[in-house]
Design a protein around this motif. Structure first.
Motif, mmCIF file in Angstrom:
data_model
loop_
_atom_site.group_PDB
_atom_site.id
_atom_site.type_symbol
_atom_site.label_atom_id
_atom_site.label_comp_id
_atom_site.label_asym_id
_atom_site.label_seq_id
_atom_site.Cartn_x
_atom_site.Cartn_y
_atom_site.Cartn_z
ATOM 1 N N SER A 130 0.822 -1.219 0.000
ATOM 2 C CA SER A 130 0.000 0.000 0.000
ATOM 3 C C SER A 130 0.853 1.265 0.000
ATOM 4 N N LEU A 131 2.103 1.153 0.460
ATOM 5 C CA LEU A 131 3.000 2.311 0.487
ATOM 6 C C LEU A 131 3.754 2.499 -0.830
ATOM 7 N N VAL A 132 4.283 1.405 -1.386
ATOM 8 C CA VAL A 132 5.195 1.543 -2.529
ATOM 9 C C VAL A 132 4.519 1.414 -3.895
ATOM 10 N N LEU A 133 3.376 0.698 -3.971
ATOM 11 C CA LEU A 133 2.751 0.497 -5.283
ATOM 12 C C LEU A 133 2.249 1.782 -5.930
ATOM 13 N N PRO A 134 1.605 2.718 -5.176
ATOM 14 C CA PRO A 134 1.217 3.981 -5.819
ATOM 15 C C PRO A 134 2.421 4.720 -6.411
#
Length: 331
Positions: A130-134
């Motif tokens: 949830s932190l790195v994918l965007p």
């Protein structure tokens, strides 16, 4: 949603190698078909896992393929997750090698944090995704849009070329098994059917748009792709070295998230047999993978991915008709 996208966008996808292997020229309709089928498959898998409140993929798999084939596909999933995670580890080595660093050091650079991630159990993976994918998706879209703009490429010049439409089926089928493994492990973490719809439709649309833009860009440089182990670097050669460093970091993150998803599917499957903390199971699994990374990144993708795509066609067809069979049962 980002757990699904993180499972999909790994070394093969983010590098462009997997897309070019299946799509390339004449594939606009194929990418559209993939988007629709991917959404339906996610809806089916998540509906089953939510209904069963599953903690691993076995009961979900039994519902999809039936009691008699569960054993066969269980082994297929184990082998698939193992080999594709090996591909991710090899992809990390190839990324480091592009900067004239040690291939083995690149493999270890992903293996160690991969094991440490499971110290926080499943929560660690969901949080990291949830932190790195965007950030990853934004970076990849930025590069592709800048490239399309700088090269004055027409986004829709290849839309009418649809001869390769059949490629959508093995490409979607290829990605079905890891989805079952990962989404089957989080059924007991879902609290509402709204999550099923948001995650399925959202991830499908993101992947459809990125796939279309990426494939369109690769078509323009198809002659140069032959020279590169990682096709993305054929696009990045047109830009300053800093851009290449940035996207290499983004690609490494993509590799890491998919390796984490593959390892998640394996460790949750083995946890019932081996009562140990997840990070110890992950350590054992990753240690077994390391010797296989010597085969190389593009070689693994070239032979393994098309084979899995064909073997998974039955699972794909079962998932596509699942919503219809459920409606028929209810009526």
């Amino acid at each position: 949603m980002f757990l699904i996208v993180g499972t999909m966008i790994g070394a093969g996808y983010a590098s462009g190698r997997e897309l070019w292997q299946f799509f390339g020229h004449d594939s606009s309709l194929a990418i559209l078909l993939f988007t629709v089928m991917f959404i339906i498959c996610c809806l089916s898998i998540m509906s089953i896992s939510f209904k069963q409140q599953s903690g691993d993929y076995l009961s979900v798999l039994r519902t999809i393929v039936g009691k008699h084939l569960t054993g066969v596909y269980d082994w297929m999933i184990i082998i698939y997750l193992f080999t594709t995670t090996v591909v991710m580890l090899a992809g990390s080595g190839a990324t480091w090698e592009a900067f004239h660093l040690s291939y083995r050091l690149g493999v270890l650079a992903i293996a160690i944090p991969l094991i440490l991630l499971f110290v926080w159990d499943i929560k660690g993976i969901v949080t990291v995704n949830s932190l790195v994918l965007p950030l990853l998706i934004t970076g990849l879209l930025f590069i592709l849009i800048v490239f399309i703009s700088d090269q004055n490429l027409s986004l829709f010049s290849h839309v009418t070329e649809t001869d390769n439409w059949k490629a959508a089926f093995p490409f979607t089928a290829l990605n079905v098994l890891p989805l079952i493994a990962v989404l089957g492990a989080i059924g007991n973490r879902m609290t509402s059917r709204k999550e099923v719809w948001v995650a399925s439709v959202g991830s499908g649309l993101i992947l459809g748009v990125v796939s279309f833009l990426y494939n369109n860009s690769l078509i323009q440089i198809s002659d140069e792709i032959l020279v590169y182990e990682i096709p993305l670097f054929a696009i990045l050669q047109h830009y300053p070295y800093g851009m290449m460093v940035f996207m290499s970091i983004m690609m490494w993150i993509a590799i890491f998230t998919t390796a984490a998803s593959g390892t998640l599917g394996l460790v949750t499957r083995f946890r019932s047999y081996w009562k140990q903390p997840l990070w110890i199971v992950a350590f054992a699994v990753v240690a077994l993978m390391l010797p296989f990374t010597s085969f190389g990144f593009s070689t693994l993708i070239e032979y393994l991915y098309p084979l899995y795509g064909l073997l998974n066609l039955y699972v794909l067809s079962s998932l596509l008709i699942y919503p219809l069979t459920q409606r028929f049962k209810i009526s």
